[in-house]
Motif scaffolding. Structure first.
Motif, PDB file in Angstrom:
ATOM      1  N   MET A  60       2.121 -51.101  50.687  1.00 33.65           N
ATOM      2  CA  MET A  60       1.836 -50.094  51.684  1.00 33.65           C
ATOM      3  C   MET A  60       3.021 -49.199  51.885  1.00 33.65           C
ATOM      4  N   ARG A  61       2.813 -48.089  52.561  1.00 33.37           N
ATOM      5  CA  ARG A  61       3.880 -47.133  52.739  1.00 33.37           C
ATOM      6  C   ARG A  61       4.854 -47.606  53.789  1.00 33.37           C
ATOM      7  N   PRO A  62       6.080 -47.033  53.783  1.00 36.59           N
ATOM      8  CA  PRO A  62       7.077 -47.444  54.745  1.00 36.59           C
ATOM      9  C   PRO A  62       6.587 -47.302  56.169  1.00 36.59           C
ATOM     10  N   ALA A  63       5.785 -46.289  56.443  1.00 37.70           N
ATOM     11  CA  ALA A  63       5.296 -46.116  57.793  1.00 37.70           C
ATOM     12  C   ALA A  63       3.949 -45.454  57.726  1.00 37.70           C
ATOM     13  N   ARG A  64       3.049 -45.888  58.589  1.00 38.79           N
ATOM     14  CA  ARG A  64       1.714 -45.314  58.540  1.00 38.79           C
ATOM     15  C   ARG A  64       1.317 -44.931  59.939  1.00 38.79           C
ATOM     16  N   PRO A  65       0.982 -43.685  60.223  1.00 36.37           N
ATOM     17  CA  PRO A  65       0.625 -43.259  61.540  1.00 36.37           C
ATOM     18  C   PRO A  65      -0.713 -43.770  61.949  1.00 36.37           C
ATOM     19  N   ALA A  66      -0.900 -43.876  63.237  1.00 35.69           N
ATOM     20  CA  ALA A  66      -2.162 -44.386  63.727  1.00 35.69           C
ATOM     21  C   ALA A  66      -3.290 -43.510  63.254  1.00 35.69           C
ATOM     22  N   SER A  67      -3.063 -42.246  63.117  1.00 36.28           N
ATOM     23  CA  SER A  67      -4.115 -41.345  62.661  1.00 36.28           C
ATOM     24  C   SER A  67      -4.192 -41.343  61.162  1.00 36.28           C
ATOM     25  N   VAL A  68      -3.242 -42.027  60.586  1.00 35.48           N
ATOM     26  CA  VAL A  68      -3.136 -42.224  59.157  1.00 35.48           C
ATOM     27  C   VAL A  68      -2.695 -41.089  58.334  1.00 35.48           C
ATOM     28  N   VAL A  69      -2.397 -40.016  58.875  1.00 29.89           N
ATOM     29  CA  VAL A  69      -1.832 -39.000  58.068  1.00 29.89           C
ATOM     30  C   VAL A  69      -0.433 -39.388  57.842  1.00 29.89           C
ATOM     31  N   ILE A  70      -0.182 -40.246  57.089  1.00 29.93           N
ATOM     32  CA  ILE A  70       1.150 -40.730  56.997  1.00 29.93           C
ATOM     33  C   ILE A  70       2.050 -39.774  56.314  1.00 29.93           C
ATOM     34  N   ALA A  71       3.201 -40.036  56.397  1.00 33.78           N
ATOM     35  CA  ALA A  71       4.195 -39.410  55.643  1.00 33.78           C
ATOM     36  C   ALA A  71       4.118 -37.966  55.666  1.00 33.78           C
ATOM     37  N   SER A  83      -8.179 -37.047  42.284  1.00 29.70           N
ATOM     38  CA  SER A  83      -7.752 -38.083  43.230  1.00 29.70           C
ATOM     39  C   SER A  83      -7.447 -39.384  42.496  1.00 29.70           C
ATOM     40  N   MET A  84      -8.165 -39.647  41.409  1.00 29.39           N
ATOM     41  CA  MET A  84      -7.841 -40.811  40.588  1.00 29.39           C
ATOM     42  C   MET A  84      -6.451 -40.676  39.971  1.00 29.39           C
ATOM     43  N   ALA A  85      -6.173 -39.498  39.422  1.00 32.15           N
ATOM     44  CA  ALA A  85      -4.868 -39.261  38.791  1.00 32.15           C
ATOM     45  C   ALA A  85      -3.747 -39.303  39.809  1.00 32.15           C
ATOM     46  N   ASN A  86      -3.947 -38.643  40.947  1.00 26.65           N
ATOM     47  CA  ASN A  86      -2.920 -38.654  41.988  1.00 26.65           C
ATOM     48  C   ASN A  86      -2.762 -40.046  42.585  1.00 26.65           C
ATOM     49  N   GLY A  87      -3.872 -40.798  42.665  1.00 25.36           N
ATOM     50  CA  GLY A  87      -3.789 -42.164  43.165  1.00 25.36           C
ATOM     51  C   GLY A  87      -2.963 -43.052  42.254  1.00 25.36           C
ATOM     52  N   ALA A  88      -3.067 -42.824  40.949  1.00 23.64           N
ATOM     53  CA  ALA A  88      -2.241 -43.583  40.012  1.00 23.64           C
ATOM     54  C   ALA A  88      -0.758 -43.325  40.267  1.00 23.64           C
ATOM     55  N   LYS A  89      -0.426 -42.072  40.516  1.00 25.23           N
ATOM     56  CA  LYS A  89       0.970 -41.738  40.840  1.00 25.23           C
ATOM     57  C   LYS A  89       1.381 -42.373  42.164  1.00 25.23           C
ATOM     58  N   GLU A  90       0.481 -42.377  43.146  1.00 27.72           N
ATOM     59  CA  GLU A  90       0.791 -42.994  44.437  1.00 27.72           C
ATOM     60  C   GLU A  90       1.118 -44.480  44.276  1.00 27.72           C
ATOM     61  N   LEU A  91       0.370 -45.152  43.397  1.00 29.13           N
ATOM     62  CA  LEU A  91       0.628 -46.569  43.179  1.00 29.13           C
ATOM     63  C   LEU A  91       2.018 -46.801  42.595  1.00 29.13           C
ATOM     64  N   LEU A  92       2.448 -45.908  41.715  1.00 27.54           N
ATOM     65  CA  LEU A  92       3.819 -46.030  41.191  1.00 27.54           C
ATOM     66  C   LEU A  92       4.840 -45.746  42.275  1.00 27.54           C
ATOM     67  N   ASP A  93       4.530 -44.807  43.175  1.00 29.43           N
ATOM     68  CA  ASP A  93       5.415 -44.551  44.305  1.00 29.43           C
ATOM     69  C   ASP A  93       5.511 -45.778  45.204  1.00 29.43           C
ATOM     70  N   GLU A  94       4.383 -46.483  45.377  1.00 31.66           N
ATOM     71  CA  GLU A  94       4.389 -47.712  46.167  1.00 31.66           C
ATOM     72  C   GLU A  94       5.364 -48.722  45.561  1.00 31.66           C
ATOM     73  N   VAL A  95       5.328 -48.821  44.241  1.00 30.75           N
ATOM     74  CA  VAL A  95       6.240 -49.740  43.559  1.00 30.75           C
ATOM     75  C   VAL A  95       7.687 -49.327  43.789  1.00 30.75           C
ATOM     76  N   ALA A  96       7.949 -48.042  43.620  1.00 28.36           N
ATOM     77  CA  ALA A  96       9.327 -47.549  43.693  1.00 28.36           C
ATOM     78  C   ALA A  96       9.928 -47.696  45.082  1.00 28.36           C
ATOM     79  N   THR A  97       9.109 -47.499  46.117  1.00 28.59           N
ATOM     80  CA  THR A  97       9.649 -47.482  47.476  1.00 28.59           C
ATOM     81  C   THR A  97       9.509 -48.806  48.213  1.00 28.59           C
ATOM     82  N   GLY A  98       8.694 -49.736  47.691  1.00 25.52           N
ATOM     83  CA  GLY A  98       8.502 -50.982  48.411  1.00 25.52           C
ATOM     84  C   GLY A  98       8.725 -52.228  47.584  1.00 25.52           C
ATOM     85  N   LYS A  99       8.171 -52.251  46.372  1.00 25.37           N
ATOM     86  CA  LYS A  99       8.242 -53.473  45.583  1.00 25.37           C
ATOM     87  C   LYS A  99       9.605 -53.634  44.901  1.00 25.37           C
TER      88      LYS A  99
END
Length: 382
Positions: free
Chosen positions: A1-12, A264-280
Motif C-alpha cells: 500500500m502507499r505511504p499514506a492514503r487519504p480518507a477520500s482516497v485521493v491519495i498522494a 489503466s492496466m499499463a499504468n497499474g503495472a507501473k504503480e505496482l512497481l512503485d509500490e515495490v520501490a517505496t514500500g517493499k
C-alpha cells in the motif's frame, strides 16, 4: 500500500491542474489538444486546460516543488481513472490515460497526504475510443484475473481471521502473508475504488492527521503489529479480524464493476512497481513481520500479468520497448528466485535477513524495470 492514503482516497499528490489557484499556463502547441501540461509546487498546481477532448489524454507533469508529489485523475465520486505516484522534486513524468466524455477532477497531493489540491475539468465529445479488438480482449482477461484474485483471497483471509479470533498467535502469523498475495497482485484495482485500501492496507504512518491509531487504524497491518510486535491477541484484534473480512468481501463484490482500460492496466503495472520501490524494498511495508518479499513477488506478478496481456499490441507499436521489458522482468524474477527455495514457493527469506548490498541490488532491478514500464501505456495506444 502507499505511504499514506487519504480518507477520500485521493491519495498522494503531485502534479495536477490548478484551478483552485486560478493559475494556468499555455499548452505546449506541439503536443496538441490531447496533452494537459501540469506544474506542481508545494502549495499549488498549474494546468494548461480545463476542457479537453475525450479519448486518450496525456498528462505532462513537472514537479517544481520541494516535496514528492502524485497526480490523480478522478471521477466525481473519487474513483481513480489514472494516477502517477512518487514524482520527485525537479522531475517530469508523462502519463497516458483513456478518458470518456464527462466531468472529472485532477488532484495534486504535495507530501502525499490529505485530499490534495483539486481542479474540476471536463472531457468533451461523445465518441468512444476506438480500440484494437485485442485490447478489448486484454481488458476482459484482466478483469477475470482481478476477480479470480479476489475470490482466491477470501478463503485465505478467512483462515487468517479465524486464527486471530481463536487467539492462536503462531497460526495467525503463518496465515498472514498468504492472505495478502491476491490483494498485492491487483492492488491498483482495489485502490481505484478509493475507500477500501485505507480500511484494509494502511500502515500506522499512513493515517491522516487527526486519526487515532487506537480507534481508526484497521486492517492487515494493525493486526501484523499485534502479532509480531505486541505478541498478543485481544478483544480489539478479534473485532478487527471480522472487520477485515467484511471489507475484503466488499472489495470482492466490487472488482467486477471496476473501470478498467488498456491504459489503466499499463499504468497499474507501473504503480505496482512503485509500490515495490517505496514500500517493499525499503522494508517499510511489512515492518513487523518482515514478509516484504512475498508482497514484492506478488506486486511483480501482477505487473507482469498486465504486461503480458498488452504485449501483443505493444510489440507491434514499440518492439524495442517490449524487448527491454522482457529482459528486465526476467532479470528481476531471477533475482527474486534467489530468496526462495523453489519457483513455486512463497516461503521467501525474512526481509530483516537481507543485507544493505542485496537490498540495493533489488532496488536497482526494480528501477531498471519501472522506467521502461512507465512507457507501456503510450505504447499500447499509438
Amino acid at each position: 500500500m502507499r505511504p499514506a492514503r487519504p480518507a477520500s482516497v485521493v491519495i498522494a499528490a503531485a502534479a495536477a491542474l490548478a484551478a483552485v489557484t486560478g493559475c494556468t499556463e499555455k499548452s505546449d502547441a506541439k503536443d496538441g489538444d490531447h496533452v494537459i501540461n501540469v506544474t506542481a509546487t508545494d502549495d499549488k498546481c498549474q494546468v494548461s486546460k480545463k476542457e479537453f477532448p475525450a479519448g486518450h489524454v496525456e498528462l505532462a507533469v513537472e514537479n517544481k516543488g520541494s516535496k514528492v508529489t502524485e497526480v490523480y485523475v478522478l471521477f466525481p465520486d473519487d474513483r481513480v481513472v489514472t494516477e502517477r505516484e512518487n514524482i520527485g522534486p525537479g522531475t517530469k513524468q508523462r502519463v497516458t490515460a483513456e478518458v470518456k466524455a464527462g466531468d472529472y477532477q485532477i488532484a495534486c497531493k504535495p507530501g502525499m497526504k490529505g485530499d490534495g489540491i483539486r481542479q474540476a475539468v471536463k472531457a468533451t465529445g461523445g465518441k468512444a475510443v476506438k480500440r484494437d479488438p485485442r485490447l478489448d480482449k486484454a481488458v476482459a482477461a484482466y478483469r477475470a484475473y482481478a476477480q479470480a484474485q479476489a475470490d482466491e483471497t477470501l478463503p485465505k483471509a478467512e483462515a487468517f481471521a479465524e486464527a486471530v479470533k481463536d487467539g492462536d498467535l503462531e497460526a495467525a502469523k503463518k496465515a498472514y502473508a498468504p492472505s495478502r498475495i491476491g490483494w498485492e497482485r491487483t492492488e491498483p484495482v482495489a485502490e481505484s475504488f478509493g475507500d477500501i485500501d485505507p480500511k484494509v492496507d494502511v500502515r500506522e504512518d499512513g493515517l491522516e492527521d487527526g486519526q487515532d491509531p487506537a480507534t481508526d487504524w484497521t486492517g492487515w497491518h494493525r493486526l501484523e503489529k499485534a502479532l509480531w510486535q505486541d505478541k498478543k491477541i485481544g478483544t480489539r484484534e478479534k473485532e478487527l479480524a471480522d472487520l477485515l473480512i467484511k471489507d475484503l468481501k466488499d472489495w470482492q463484490s466490487r472488482v467486477g464493476k471496476a473501470e478498467i482500460t488498456p491504459t489503466s492496466m499499463a499504468n497499474g503495472a507501473k504503480e505496482l512497481l512503485d509500490e515495490v520501490a517505496t514500500g517493499k524494498v525499503t522494508g517499510e511495508e511489512e515492518r513487523y513481520s518482515h514478509t516484504d518479499l512475498v508482497d514484492f513477488k506478488a506486486n511483480v506478478e501482477g505487473a507482469q500479468k498486465s504486461y503480458d496481456l498488452l504485449k501483443p499490441v505493444a510489440k507491434e507499436n514499440d518492439a524495442a520497448l517490449v524487448t527491454e521489458l522482457d529482459e528486465q522482468f526476467a532479470a528481476l524474477d531471477k533475482l527474486l528466485d534467489q530468496y526462495r527455495p523453489s519457483t513455486t514457493s512463497y516461503d521467501f527469506t525474512s526481509y530483516d535477513k537481507v543485507g544493505k548490498a542485496d537490498r540495493k541490488e533489488l532496488s536497482d532491478a526494480v528501477n531498471a524495470l519501472a522506467e521502461p514500464l512507465s512507457k507501456l501505456a503510450a505504447a499500447v495506444v499509438k
